[in-house]
Design an enzyme around this catalytic site. Structure first.
Site, PDB file in Angstrom:
ATOM      1  N   SER A 128       0.930  -1.426  -0.040  1.00  0.00           N
ATOM      2  CA  SER A 128       0.149  -0.026   0.046  1.00  0.00           C
ATOM      3  C   SER A 128       1.025   1.405  -0.106  1.00  0.00           C
ATOM      4  O   SER A 128       0.469   2.408  -0.274  1.00  0.00           O
ATOM      5  CB  SER A 128      -0.934   0.002   1.156  1.00  0.00           C
ATOM      6  OG  SER A 128      -0.175  -0.050   2.233  1.00  0.00           O
ATOM      7  N   HIS A 129       2.309   1.120   0.154  1.00  0.00           N
ATOM      8  CA  HIS A 129       3.120   2.370   0.201  1.00  0.00           C
ATOM      9  C   HIS A 129       3.046   2.764  -1.340  1.00  0.00           C
ATOM     10  O   HIS A 129       3.331   4.107  -1.503  1.00  0.00           O
ATOM     11  CB  HIS A 129       4.373   2.106   0.242  1.00  0.00           C
ATOM     12  CG  HIS A 129       4.438   1.890   2.219  1.00  0.00           C
ATOM     13  ND1 HIS A 129       4.043   0.751   2.730  1.00  0.00           N
ATOM     14  CD2 HIS A 129       5.127   2.967   2.900  1.00  0.00           C
ATOM     15  CE1 HIS A 129       4.119   0.795   4.185  1.00  0.00           C
ATOM     16  NE2 HIS A 129       4.836   2.218   4.210  1.00  0.00           N
TER      17      HIS A 129
ATOM     18  N   ASP B 243       8.567   7.951 -22.398  1.00  0.00           N
ATOM     19  CA  ASP B 243       8.794   6.811 -21.698  1.00  0.00           C
ATOM     20  C   ASP B 243       9.098   7.175 -20.272  1.00  0.00           C
ATOM     21  O   ASP B 243       9.566   8.126 -19.708  1.00  0.00           O
ATOM     22  CB  ASP B 243      10.044   6.247 -22.300  1.00  0.00           C
ATOM     23  CG  ASP B 243       9.821   5.907 -23.682  1.00  0.00           C
ATOM     24  OD1 ASP B 243       8.588   5.603 -24.256  1.00  0.00           O
ATOM     25  OD2 ASP B 243      10.917   5.726 -24.385  1.00  0.00           O
TER      26      ASP B 243
ATOM     27  N   TYR C  55       5.795  11.857   8.807  1.00  0.00           N
ATOM     28  CA  TYR C  55       4.464  11.279   8.220  1.00  0.00           C
ATOM     29  C   TYR C  55       3.607  12.549   8.408  1.00  0.00           C
ATOM     30  O   TYR C  55       3.184  12.914   9.355  1.00  0.00           O
ATOM     31  CB  TYR C  55       4.141  10.282   9.185  1.00  0.00           C
ATOM     32  CG  TYR C  55       4.980   9.171   8.844  1.00  0.00           C
ATOM     33  CD1 TYR C  55       4.282   8.017   8.116  1.00  0.00           C
ATOM     34  CD2 TYR C  55       6.065   8.846   9.468  1.00  0.00           C
ATOM     35  CE1 TYR C  55       5.094   6.997   7.673  1.00  0.00           C
ATOM     36  CE2 TYR C  55       6.746   7.647   9.173  1.00  0.00           C
ATOM     37  CZ  TYR C  55       6.221   6.694   8.266  1.00  0.00           C
ATOM     38  OH  TYR C  55       7.191   5.570   8.203  1.00  0.00           O
TER      39      TYR C  55
ATOM     40  N   ARG D 175       8.019   9.441  13.346  1.00  0.00           N
ATOM     41  CA  ARG D 175       8.190   8.424  13.783  1.00  0.00           C
ATOM     42  C   ARG D 175       9.537   7.957  14.285  1.00  0.00           C
ATOM     43  O   ARG D 175      10.354   7.964  13.280  1.00  0.00           O
ATOM     44  CB  ARG D 175       7.890   7.459  12.739  1.00  0.00           C
ATOM     45  CG  ARG D 175       7.933   5.664  13.148  1.00  0.00           C
ATOM     46  CD  ARG D 175       7.164   4.771  12.169  1.00  0.00           C
ATOM     47  NE  ARG D 175       5.726   5.271  11.824  1.00  0.00           N
ATOM     48  CZ  ARG D 175       4.724   4.551  10.618  1.00  0.00           C
ATOM     49  NH1 ARG D 175       5.524   3.767  10.124  1.00  0.00           N
ATOM     50  NH2 ARG D 175       3.761   5.177  10.961  1.00  0.00           N
TER      51      ARG D 175
ATOM     52  N   TYR E 269       5.806   4.957  22.179  1.00  0.00           N
ATOM     53  CA  TYR E 269       4.802   5.491  21.155  1.00  0.00           C
ATOM     54  C   TYR E 269       4.671   4.298  19.959  1.00  0.00           C
ATOM     55  O   TYR E 269       5.572   3.501  20.007  1.00  0.00           O
ATOM     56  CB  TYR E 269       5.049   6.432  20.174  1.00  0.00           C
ATOM     57  CG  TYR E 269       5.560   7.844  20.923  1.00  0.00           C
ATOM     58  CD1 TYR E 269       4.663   8.586  21.769  1.00  0.00           C
ATOM     59  CD2 TYR E 269       6.883   8.277  21.071  1.00  0.00           C
ATOM     60  CE1 TYR E 269       4.825   9.763  22.468  1.00  0.00           C
ATOM     61  CE2 TYR E 269       7.361   9.375  21.556  1.00  0.00           C
ATOM     62  CZ  TYR E 269       6.323  10.055  22.451  1.00  0.00           C
ATOM     63  OH  TYR E 269       6.679  11.170  22.966  1.00  0.00           O
TER      64      TYR E 269
END
Length: 455
Positions: free
Chosen positions: A118-119, A176, A247, A264, A271
């Protein structure tokens, strides 16, 4: 493809709401089906996909410019995975979607084509400087040694191609695939590319080099000369225990480039995933010497220790678990008069921090009707956009306050698993994926007129 909408009371709309001298009365004015087969990672996390299940209508996947909307996506299911780009006029009700299919395919998790990542979102932008369309896509910290043909993926049209007639908007307009913005520069280990566009047509792209908890975040500007060389904006690859990655997002508001984010840490005993709220902004041309903190003091780039631009500590203020959990970046907006608002989630609760214009102090609140989803400001009104029972709900508050109220809830039609949105000239554009089964799911565009007027 077009849909004809005939329905009776398809939403809950409160009477005309006046907020801080402005009225807002949202109404959906258009809904269209982009495609029936947007890629979605179905199945079990860790087996069929890694991280999250979203890949279409995810990331920086929509651009609204010059009467057109452009959306990027991948074709489902997992046996296809082609990069796709769709375009439609939004100022012509009978306009159809025109879609380009590229030979490029989602590489899968670390090259495993049976497992999604999903990144690897597809970002799209359009520059009004030369009417070019830009795509950055399918990257997650790949290096040239292991992924020589896939570590950086960029496609751009020839000048003048963005707004050609529908019949002429074809794949042949694109050059391209190439593995650079500026030839000869190294773009290995790129993740999370995202675009911002200013009023002069310049594009600002931000991206991360490196991995989670240890990333360098870079910016580059596209102007009349083409792409300029990237520069380091935040250097998170610093000695422990302060090593981190960013993030969040950047947005253009009031002629300034704003950045709002969490970080992060590489070492994060206190955390789970992300922590803190951080903010900086830049004036044109958004270079190394154009950045300021929340108090309008110049800051030196690259940002090193992130506490130099920290606003708040939501986990310490509102965390209920040990350690506290925040898994995504915050939403934020800055009003025309200078009110600053951030919304994040801590241990499953929405938290709102705000600083009214002219104040030096942030206030905060948790729970209640604080919206999740996307956050905007227009004039003296805050606008929160989220899903409720899989459909769009809109909440508002006066800027500089936490006085939220719901002004619109859609109650019929398709139900969606997720969405992206943009607010442009009083119109809210929502790009959504329907919550159906399988790995090929419908994608829609809904347009709402917020009917913002000053009393």
């Amino acid at each position: 493809m077009r849909l004809t909408i005939i329905c009776l009371l398809p939403f809950i709309l409160l009477p005309l709401v006046t907020v801080s001298g402005q009225s807002i009365e949202p109404a959906m004015i258009d809904e269209s089906l982009v495609a029936t087969d947007g890629l979605y990672f179905a199945g079990e996390r860790g087996t069929d996909y890694q991280f999250g299940s979203r890949i279409s209508a995810h990331g920086d996947c929509m651009a609204i410019v010059n009467g057109f909307v452009f959306v990027s996506w991948y074709r489902g299911g997992m046996d296809r995975r082609n990069l796709m780009l769709s375009r439609r006029r939004v100022d012509t009700p009978e306009a159809e979607w025109v879609t380009i299919e590229f030979p490029d395919r989602h590489i899968g998790y670390r090259g495993d084509t049976t497992k999604g990542d999903s990144h690897n979102t597809a970002a799209v932008a359009v520059s009004m400087i030369d009417s070019t369309v830009h795509l950055l896509y399918d990257m997650h910290a790949y290096d040239a040694e292991n992924f020589p043909d896939h570590y950086f993926n960029y496609r751009v049209t020839a000048p003048g191609a963005a707004f050609v007639a529908d019949a002429d908007f074809t794949r042949e307009r694109f050059n391209d695939r190439r593995d650079y913005l500026v030839e000869g520069k190294n773009y290995e280990r790129t993740t999370y590319p995202g675009f911002v566009t200013d009023a002069q047509g310049r594009l600002i792209v931000g991206y991360r080099l490196g991995g989670s908890g240890s990333g360098e975040h870079l910016l580059a500007v596209y102007d009349s000369t083409g792409w300029n060389e990237s520069f380091s904006w935040a250097q998170g690859r610093i000695p422990l225990p302060h090593r981190y990655s960013v993030y969040g997002s950047m947005k253009m508001e009031q002629g300034k480039l704003h950045s709002g984010f969490s970080i992060r840490y590489a070492e994060r005993e206190k955390y789970v995933y992300n922590s803190g709220l951080y903010y900086a902004y830049a004036l044109p041309p958004y270079g190394l010497t154009d950045w300021y903190d929340v108090d309008d003091q110049p800051i030196r780039l690259p940002i090193g220790r992130a506490d130099a631009v920290q606003l708040a500590t939501p986990a310490a203020d509102y965390g209920t678990a040990e350690p506290s959990r925040t898994s995504s970046g915050p939403e934020f907006t800055v009003s025309g008069r200078g009110d600053i608002h951030f919304i994040t989630t801590v241990d499953g609760r929405n938290v709102h921090y705000w600083r009214p214009a002219g104040s030096q102090r942030f206030s905060s609140a948790v729970g209640g009707v604080i919206p999740s989803g996307k956050l905007y400001s227009s004039g003296d009104i805050l606008i929160g956009v989220e899903l409720s029972d899989g459909r769009i709900r809109i909440r508002t508050a006066p800027v500089g306050t936490n006085d939220w109220q719901t002004v619109y809830t859609k109650t019929d039609g398709p139900q969606f698993s997720h969405f992206r949105s943009e607010l442009v000239d009083g119109l809210l554009y929502a790009y959504l994926q329907e919550q159906t089964g399988g790995d090929a799911r419908p994608l829609y565009l809904q347009i709402f007129d917020l009917k913002l007027t000053r009393q």
